[in-house]
Every structure is written in structure tokens, then in C-alpha cells.
Design an enzyme around this catalytic site. Structure first.
Site, PDB file in Angstrom:
ATOM      1  N   LYS B 144       6.468   2.940  14.922  1.00  0.00           N
ATOM      2  CA  LYS B 144       7.583   3.855  15.178  1.00  0.00           C
ATOM      3  C   LYS B 144       7.561   4.957  14.124  1.00  0.00           C
ATOM      4  CE  LYS B 144      11.179   1.206  17.550  1.00  0.00           C
ATOM      5  NZ  LYS B 144      12.609   0.829  17.482  1.00  0.00           N
ATOM      6  N   LYS B 228       7.140  -9.037  11.543  1.00  0.00           N
ATOM      7  CA  LYS B 228       7.187  -7.730  12.214  1.00  0.00           C
ATOM      8  C   LYS B 228       6.003  -7.587  13.170  1.00  0.00           C
ATOM      9  CE  LYS B 228       8.553  -3.348  12.737  1.00  0.00           C
ATOM     10  NZ  LYS B 228       9.169  -2.262  12.007  1.00  0.00           N
ATOM     11  N   GLU B 238       9.473  -1.661  22.593  1.00  0.00           N
ATOM     12  CA  GLU B 238      10.867  -2.081  22.645  1.00  0.00           C
ATOM     13  C   GLU B 238      11.441  -2.092  24.043  1.00  0.00           C
ATOM     14  OE1 GLU B 238      13.217  -0.760  19.365  1.00  0.00           O
ATOM     15  OE2 GLU B 238      15.094  -1.478  20.258  1.00  0.00           O
ATOM     16  N   ARG B 242      11.479  -6.760  21.075  1.00  0.00           N
ATOM     17  CA  ARG B 242      11.493  -5.974  19.849  1.00  0.00           C
ATOM     18  C   ARG B 242      12.917  -5.654  19.395  1.00  0.00           C
ATOM     19  NH1 ARG B 242       7.253  -1.203  17.921  1.00  0.00           N
ATOM     20  NH2 ARG B 242       8.335  -0.755  15.986  1.00  0.00           N
TER      21      ARG B 242
HETATM   22  N1  LIG Z   1       9.499   3.336  11.306  1.00  0.00           N
HETATM   23  C1  LIG Z   1      10.209   2.235  11.223  1.00  0.00           C
HETATM   24  O1  LIG Z   1       9.971   1.269  11.958  1.00  0.00           O
HETATM   25  C2  LIG Z   1      11.294   2.141  10.190  1.00  0.00           C
HETATM   26  C3  LIG Z   1      11.872   0.905   9.868  1.00  0.00           C
HETATM   27  C4  LIG Z   1      12.827   0.872   8.871  1.00  0.00           C
HETATM   28  C5  LIG Z   1      13.188   2.022   8.208  1.00  0.00           C
HETATM   29  N2  LIG Z   1      12.599   3.215   8.557  1.00  0.00           N
HETATM   30  C6  LIG Z   1      12.930   4.455   7.857  1.00  0.00           C
HETATM   31  O2  LIG Z   1      12.518   4.316   6.498  1.00  0.00           O
HETATM   32  C7  LIG Z   1      13.310   5.198   5.700  1.00  0.00           C
HETATM   33  C8  LIG Z   1      13.744   4.475   4.464  1.00  0.00           C
HETATM   34  O3  LIG Z   1      12.592   4.020   3.774  1.00  0.00           O
HETATM   35  P1  LIG Z   1      12.637   3.772   2.203  1.00  0.00           P
HETATM   36  O4  LIG Z   1      13.780   2.932   1.873  1.00  0.00           O
HETATM   37  O5  LIG Z   1      11.290   3.377   1.782  1.00  0.00           O
HETATM   38  O6  LIG Z   1      13.043   5.236   1.701  1.00  0.00           O
HETATM   39  P2  LIG Z   1      12.320   6.371   0.841  1.00  0.00           P
HETATM   40  O7  LIG Z   1      10.980   6.678   1.387  1.00  0.00           O
HETATM   41  O8  LIG Z   1      13.296   7.478   0.767  1.00  0.00           O
HETATM   42  O9  LIG Z   1      12.136   5.698  -0.594  1.00  0.00           O
HETATM   43  C9  LIG Z   1      13.266   5.367  -1.339  1.00  0.00           C
HETATM   44  C10 LIG Z   1      13.275   6.081  -2.707  1.00  0.00           C
HETATM   45  O10 LIG Z   1      12.307   5.468  -3.532  1.00  0.00           O
HETATM   46  C11 LIG Z   1      11.414   6.442  -4.054  1.00  0.00           C
HETATM   47  N3  LIG Z   1      10.134   5.743  -4.207  1.00  0.00           N
HETATM   48  C12 LIG Z   1       9.285   5.354  -3.225  1.00  0.00           C
HETATM   49  N4  LIG Z   1       8.296   4.630  -3.733  1.00  0.00           N
HETATM   50  C13 LIG Z   1       8.503   4.558  -5.059  1.00  0.00           C
HETATM   51  C14 LIG Z   1       7.806   3.932  -6.127  1.00  0.00           C
HETATM   52  N5  LIG Z   1       6.718   3.173  -5.891  1.00  0.00           N
HETATM   53  N6  LIG Z   1       8.275   4.087  -7.376  1.00  0.00           N
HETATM   54  C15 LIG Z   1       9.401   4.810  -7.605  1.00  0.00           C
HETATM   55  N7  LIG Z   1      10.122   5.399  -6.614  1.00  0.00           N
HETATM   56  C16 LIG Z   1       9.665   5.272  -5.378  1.00  0.00           C
HETATM   57  C17 LIG Z   1      11.435   7.537  -3.042  1.00  0.00           C
HETATM   58  O11 LIG Z   1      11.046   8.783  -3.617  1.00  0.00           O
HETATM   59  C18 LIG Z   1      12.897   7.543  -2.643  1.00  0.00           C
HETATM   60  O12 LIG Z   1      13.638   8.242  -3.594  1.00  0.00           O
HETATM   61  C19 LIG Z   1      14.454   5.670   6.577  1.00  0.00           C
HETATM   62  O13 LIG Z   1      14.237   7.002   6.950  1.00  0.00           O
HETATM   63  C20 LIG Z   1      14.384   4.764   7.801  1.00  0.00           C
HETATM   64  O14 LIG Z   1      14.823   5.419   8.985  1.00  0.00           O
HETATM   65  C21 LIG Z   1      11.670   3.273   9.519  1.00  0.00           C
END
Ligand SMILES: NC(=O)c1ccc[n+]([C@@H]2O[C@H](COP(=O)([O-])OP(=O)(O)OC[C@H]3O[C@@H](n4cnc5c(N)ncnc54)[C@H](O)[C@@H]3O)[C@@H](O)[C@H]2O)c1
Ligand SMILES: NC(=O)c1ccc[n+]([C@@H]2O[C@H](COP(=O)([O-])OP(=O)(O)OC[C@H]3O[C@@H](n4cnc5c(N)ncnc54)[C@H](O)[C@@H]3O)[C@@H](O)[C@H]2O)c1
Ligand SMILES: [Zn+2]
Ligand SMILES: [Zn+2]
Lengths: 366, 366
Positions: B144, B228, B238, B242
Site C-alpha cells: 500500500k 502482515k 483488501e 486484509r
Molecule cells: N503503507 C502502509 O501499509 C502503512 C501502514 C501503516 C502506516 N503507514 C503510514 O506510515 C506513516 C507513519 O510512519 P512512521 O511512524 O514511520 O512515520 P515517519 O516516517 O514520519 O517517521 C517518524 C519520525 O521518525 C523520524 N525517523 C525515522 N527513522 C528514524 C531513525 N532511524 N532515527 C531517527 N529518526 C527517525 C522521521 O524523520 C520522523 O520524524 C503514516 O503516514 C502512515 O499513514 C502506512
């Protein structure tokens, strides 16, 4: 009414071609299983909407469908991310859900844009093509949908097949003559790559086609769609054989880019490109008639067969490099070997193509 | 090093989980058959790029890959069409072609955005996920990809599976504690929907996970990815099963929207949502421990289990209607029936959900 199927396993779909289908659209939507509980978004443009949207909405609403229309400016400029976003906004405001469909009512511009909206919205919802140009017999079949980026045409897109193609020949009656000829270029192309007897038929019926004779048009569009469907069925994602649909397009795209999009119509550009490809074919051993017939049939369809001399050869070659990227002076090129037959040359030299672009400025008008 | 496969026929791909994989990335790229003749575009963000992009580019270039990097602002705001367009521009300028790949180096934001670029560019090129958050064990698997529209999250997207997922546990060491906990919410979710013994394991090892113990992390992420992968293999698009991945998400999404995106992290919101779902499960006949264990394990992971009382119940309900649209006061809801087991209730009443939102404000902290 003529009917055929694009054979793509579980993604197969019907193409209906006939007169007056727009007025009966609801019955086709029902046959296709489109939901009445979820709104339909009909995308159209300024030239098409005022003429045909009311009739389409009337039949659909009468049958219990909820419809919302959006009318875009006509022309290639609407195939942009900005317009794409505005259509998505409309879809959200109208409450489109997973069971909704996007309906394209218009030419290739509307079809490509609306199709990409359908491909992207909620990661893909259903999509119906109601083509209103001759060119769109090509663009509405095969599932290529896209918008443009300022740096490249059709670069942002997807493969997203429609649920059906509903082709009402009556809508073609209001096409400007120049658009009729431009659309016929792709019809001729489908003959040249696949079916010599169809080329022969066009040779004898070009006049009827240009005057939009319904019987001739129905025959030609059915034939053209059949070739497109056959090619796409063999190679949905352009891994190999689908490339033959690019006959005349390498030069054609370059001419469009150099002329400035919209100056030279797509069909006009590929017409010149197909003459060039025929010339190369003959150079490489195809019978002389490949060049003669190609040129004659295109001219009969009201298409240009000569490159206006003000085109700068370097600029055309540059545009080609940008588009397809010669690797070490070599590129993939579609070369006719006989009428109704082409081959994919993966090793065409840039020099030969350049010589041919020069020659195209010397072509005699027919 | 742990390895597993997402089983999707010809779209199957491997997930590699281990320490130091980033430094050896080139050998995985080679194994995966990625072309050295076409440039790779690496998409990352401000927090990740400065730390990990140089090492990734170094190993790839040393092996003969051409790489171009683009560093985006961190945060959900980068999942927009405007940023999407800027990445496409970069891809065009860098000369990406059909054999190129887009590489996502970052969390879910970078993965979703870069994946959508890969899905759209030339109608789809290859894509590699290098997740650097715990949450991204979820987002990097399953294909996705999407960007947001001002009116709706993830509404513009595609299903586009990566060629591989390369998970270097060392990169997780720099994650802020709040992001660690938020990521663990999806790990817990994968246990709750599929595997009671894994929930039990988390119950006993939450401390190790929060302190980023490599062995515990590797085990948990492998387990989480396996769940997953199993769900996605059964239902890529889905159509049915899913949906269980949405445990806690109906309420979760509404809380995120009401709080204003970014205020409450996704993992925090779904943590509260999972407590609510557990409560409903017990009301409907699941053993009391479903609620108790769910709440305890989430709290041990450092996650909120109570809805702050300033949240307005009406606003939360409105956001839910907007998101999923109750039809006549009914909606699809994922309900736990036991630890490690859920069912899809297609007829949940809005009233019951509202009562539960109220109750969530009364939850005792653990
Ligand atoms: N595609 C899918 O199936 C799916 C599933 C769940 C969530 N999502 C999406 O994922 C997003 C959230 O992902 P997330 O929580 O990883 O958010 P993100 O990518 O914003 O990362 C969170 C924060 O951590 C920082 N960061 C990332 N890696 C780091 C590291 N190794 N060291 C220090 N800082 C780091 C980033 O810069 C950011 O500030 C949302 O947009 C959500 O919609 C998608
Ligand atoms: N997806 C594909 O496989 C594919 C194939 C070929 C071309 N295309 C795309 O198709 C587009 C060109 O399509 P087109 O030539 O249909 O262009 P178009 O949609 O711009 O239509 C041409 C003109 O005719 C007008 N028009 C359309 N129907 C009319 C009608 N019935 N009566 C009066 N006016 C009418 C339009 O408003 C426009 O001004 C290009 O963007 C090209 O990239 C796509
Ligand atoms: Zn064309
Ligand atoms: Zn989630």
C-alpha cells in the site's frame, strides 16, 4: 451495434460500438454491474460536456444512478497534476467510495486524466470509457492512463483497465474535420501494424470515413479497436509486442514536443512519423509499396505526409534523445517489413533516423 | 540475519532483517537483480538522510550503482501531491528510466511517498523499502503506497509491491522513545489479530523492546512482518481478510484527525483504539482477559490506553463518519474474540461505538 472483448483474464472487458448508445447508457451500466448506491463521477470537457453530458446524466439518473459531473478545460493542458488534484477533490466532495466509478466522457485527454483519477482514488476504483473522438478508439482501449509533467508527457500514470468502453458514433458527428483526420492516423496505424486487408479497405473508403459515414466509421473503429485489443491482450504492460503500437511515435512525439504541444496534433505528428518509418523500412529491404501505400492512405485521410521545412533537425533529434534515450547512438524503433507487418528493431542507429528526418522535409505532397 | 518471503505469486519478495544490513546493501541489490545501468533514486527525510544516506550511497556506488538522493522535510506533510511532484521532477532530472528503482530510506512517510512515486513514474518502476522506524515494519510490507489530500488521508495511491525490504536494526537505535512506542503499537496489533503466543512474548519482553535490544527487536519485527505478510498473501487488495489489519484503526484514524495530524502519533491513536475494540469484544462475549491483556501489553510498551478527556465525542464520531461512512448507523468494525483472534463485524452500531468512545475517557491508567 458491434461488440468485442478485450481479453485480459479477470480484467477482460467489452467494447460496444454503435449509434445512439449514449441515450441507452444506463442499460450498459447495469449490465456491467455498476453500483447504484455509490455515486458516479462523470469527467468531461468544455467542448463535449455541453453537448453530451445532459443526455448521459438523464439516462443514468432515470435508472437510479447518482451522478456528479465535472467539466474541464479542453486540451492537453488538463492532463496536469493540478487538474488531477481538482478532480480528486470533486470526487471526495461528492462522496465517491470504493464501489463508485469514474466515467470519462470525451477524447483521449479526458480519458487519460479520468482514468488516472480512477486508478489513484482509494488505490483504484472502477472506470468507464465513453470516447467521443476517433483518436480515442486507441486511447480508451488498453488501460494506459496518465497525466503529464512539465518535463515529460504521460510520465505519471498507471495501467488501469476500464470496466467497459461505450462508443457512440453519433457523438463523433460534431468533431472538427482536423480532429477527424488526426484520429484516423491511429486507425491507419492499426492497419499498418497488423492487417493489410484493413489498410486496403481504408484506401478505398477514406472519403466515407472523413465524411463520418456511420457504417464505414463503425467498421473502421471496430477493426481498429480489435487490433489494439489483440495487441494489449498479448502484452498488457508493454514488455515486448505492445511496443509495435509505437509505429511512427518516436518521431511523432519529438515533432509534437518541438512544435510545442497543441500546435501539431498527435495524429498529424505520427502521420509524418509513419511515412518516415515506412521509408526506413524500404531502405532496410521492405517492398517499395510499403512506403507508397502508407503515404497515399495517410494523405487520403487528410493527414500531413511531409515535415514542414522550418522544423530544426537538431531540435527534433534532441527531443527524441530526451524521450527515449539513445544508448550509445542506438534506439528501439518500429520498422515496417510489409503492409500489415512491423518488427521491433532494438538497434536502430541515430544517424539513420536523422537522415530520415531530413528526407521528410523533402517529401512531395500527394 | 532473519529472512522471510511475502508470498504473492510473481510479485513475491523477500524481507531481510538484521544488524548492519545498510552497509552491505549493495549485495542485496545485486541479489535482487537491480540494474546498474539505470540510476537509482533514494528518497529520505531530514532526520534519516544525514545519518544513513552517506553509508547507503557509499556501498551502492562502490558496487557500481548510480545513485541520486533526495531529502524531504520530516513528517506527514511530505505525503502531499506537491512533494510527490517534486520527487518526480528529481527522477526526470536524474534520468530514471524503466529499469531504474526508487529506494525508500526512512519511516512510513518516506515509504508511502516514495512507493507512490515508483508506482506512478512511467506507470510503475521498481521499488525498494529500507525502513528505519519500528512502525515501518508494517508500512513497508504489503504494497500500500499513497499520499494525502487535504480532505482525506491516503486517498491518492496504489498497490505497488517492493522488490525487497531491507531492515537494518542498527538504524532503529536513533529513534526517539516516543516513536519506538508508537511503532510497537503495530507490533502488538499483529499479535492481537493473529498470534496469542506472540502477545504473551511481548508481555514478557516489552522492556527489552523499548530499550531496543537487538535480539528482541529482531524477533519481534520478524514476527510482526510474518503476520502482515501472511494476511497480505491471502488478500492483497483488501477484498476481505486484509481488513483485520484495521484493528483499532477506525477509532484511531478519527482521533488522529480530531487531534490534528501530527499531534497524536498514529501508534498512540490506534493503541487507544485497540483498547476500545477489546472492550467491545468483551461486551459481545469475548473473555474478560482480552481487555485486560490488551491494555496491559500496550501500557507496557509505553502507549496511552485512555482517551484524554478533552476529546469531544461528537467530533470523534463525525470524523469516523467522514472516514468510513456509517450506512444507516452501521459500520464495518474489527472485533477481538480472543487474544490472537478477531472477527470482521459488518454491522456494528454507531451507538455502541459512541458509548465506547465515552468509556475510553474513563479508563484507568495502568
Ligand atoms: N503503507 C502502509 O501499509 C502503512 C501502514 C501503516 C502506516 N503507514 C503510514 O506510515 C506513516 C507513519 O510512519 P512512521 O511512524 O514511520 O512515520 P515517519 O516516517 O514520519 O517517521 C517518524 C519520525 O521518525 C523520524 N525517523 C525515522 N527513522 C528514524 C531513525 N532511524 N532515527 C531517527 N529518526 C527517525 C522521521 O524523520 C520522523 O520524524 C503514516 O503516514 C502512515 O499513514 C502506512
Ligand atoms: N492512453 C492511451 O493509450 C493513449 C493513446 C493515444 C493517445 N492518448 C492521449 O490522447 C490524447 C489525445 O486524444 P484526443 O485526440 O481525443 O484529444 P482531446 O481529448 O483533446 O480531443 C480533441 C479535441 O476535440 C474536442 N472534442 C472531443 N470530442 C468531441 C466531440 N464529440 N465533438 C466536438 N469536439 C470534441 C475536445 O474538446 C478537444 O478540443 C493525448 O493526450 C494522448 O496522449 C492516449
Ligand atoms: Zn498515438
Ligand atoms: Zn496502522
Amino acid at each position: 451495434m458491434r461488440e468485442l472483448t478485450v481479453d485480459l483474464g479477470e480484467r477482460s472487458y467489452p467494447i460496444y460500438i454503435g449509434e445512439g448508445l449514449l441515450r441507452e447508457a444506463a442499460s450498459y451500466f447495469e449490465k456491467c454491474g455498476l453500483s447504484k448506491r455509490s455515486p458516479l463521477l462523470i469527467v468531461t470537457d468544455e467542448h463535449v460536456g455541453p453537448r453530451y453530458l445532459p443526455a448521459l446524466e438523464a439516462t443514468l439518473r432515470k435508472a437510479g444512478y447518482q451522478t456528479v459531473g465535472i467539466t474541464l478545460p479542453s486540451g492537453e493542458g488538463s492532463k496536469s497534476l493540478a487538474v488531477f488534484e481538482s478532480v480528486i477533490t470533486k470526487a471526495l466532495e461528492a462522496g465517491l467510495d470504493r464501489h463508485s466509478a469514474v466515467v470519462a466522457l470525451g477524447g483521449g485527454v479526458v480519458g487519460d486524466l479520468a482514468g488516472y483519477v480512477a486508478a489513484a482514488y482509494m488505490r483504484g476504483i472502477r472506470f468507464v470509457q465513453i470516447p467521443t473522438t476517433i483518436l480515442a478508439h486507441d486511447s480508451s482501449v488498453g488501460g494506459k492512463v496518465a497525466v503529464n509533467h512539465p518535463l515529460a508527457k504521460n510520465i505519471i500514470g498507471a495501467f488501469h483497465q476500464p470496466e467497459m468502453v461505450l462508443y457512440d458514433l453519433e457523438t463523433l458527428q460534431t468533431l472538427p474535420a482536423r480532429q477527424v483526420s488526426a484520429g484516423l492516423a491511429e486507425v491507419v496505424k492499426h492497419g499498418l501494424i497488423w492487417d493489410a486487408s484493413f489498410v486496403d479497405w481504408i484506401d478505398g473508403n477514406a472519403g466515407k470515413l472523413r465524411s463520418l459515414d456511420p457504417e464505414a466509421l463503425g467498421y473502421a473503429l471496430h477493426k481498429g479497436c480489435s487490433v489494439k485489443a489483440a495487441v494489449v491482450s498479448q502484452d498488457e504492460r508493454e514488455n515486448d509486442v505492445r511496443a509495435i503500437l509505437n509505429l511512427g511515435h518516436t518521431i511523432g512525439h519529438a515533432l509534437e514536443a518541438v512544435a510545442g504541444y497543441g500546435e501539431m496534433l498527435h495524429g498529424e505528428a505520427i502521420s509524418i512519423g509513419m511515412v518516415g518509418a515506412a521509408r526506413i523500412g524500404v531502405e532496410l529491404g521492405a517492398p517499395q509499396e510499403v512506403y507508397e501505400v502508407t503515404k497515399r492512405v495517410l494523405a487520403k485521410c487528410g493527414l500531413p505526409v511531409r515535415l514542414p521545412s522550418h522544423f530544426d533537425t537538431d531540435a527534433v533529434m534532441d527531443a527524441m534523445m530526451h524521450d527515449k534515450k539513445f544508448k550509445e547512438g542506438r534506439m528501439v524503433y518500429i520498422v515496417p517489413t510489409a503492409i500489415g507487418q512491423v518488427e521491433i528493431d532494438k538497434n536502430m542507429s541515430a544517424d539513420r533516423v536523422r537522415r530520415m528526418v531530413e528526407q521528410l522535409k523533402e517529401e512531395a505532397e500527394v
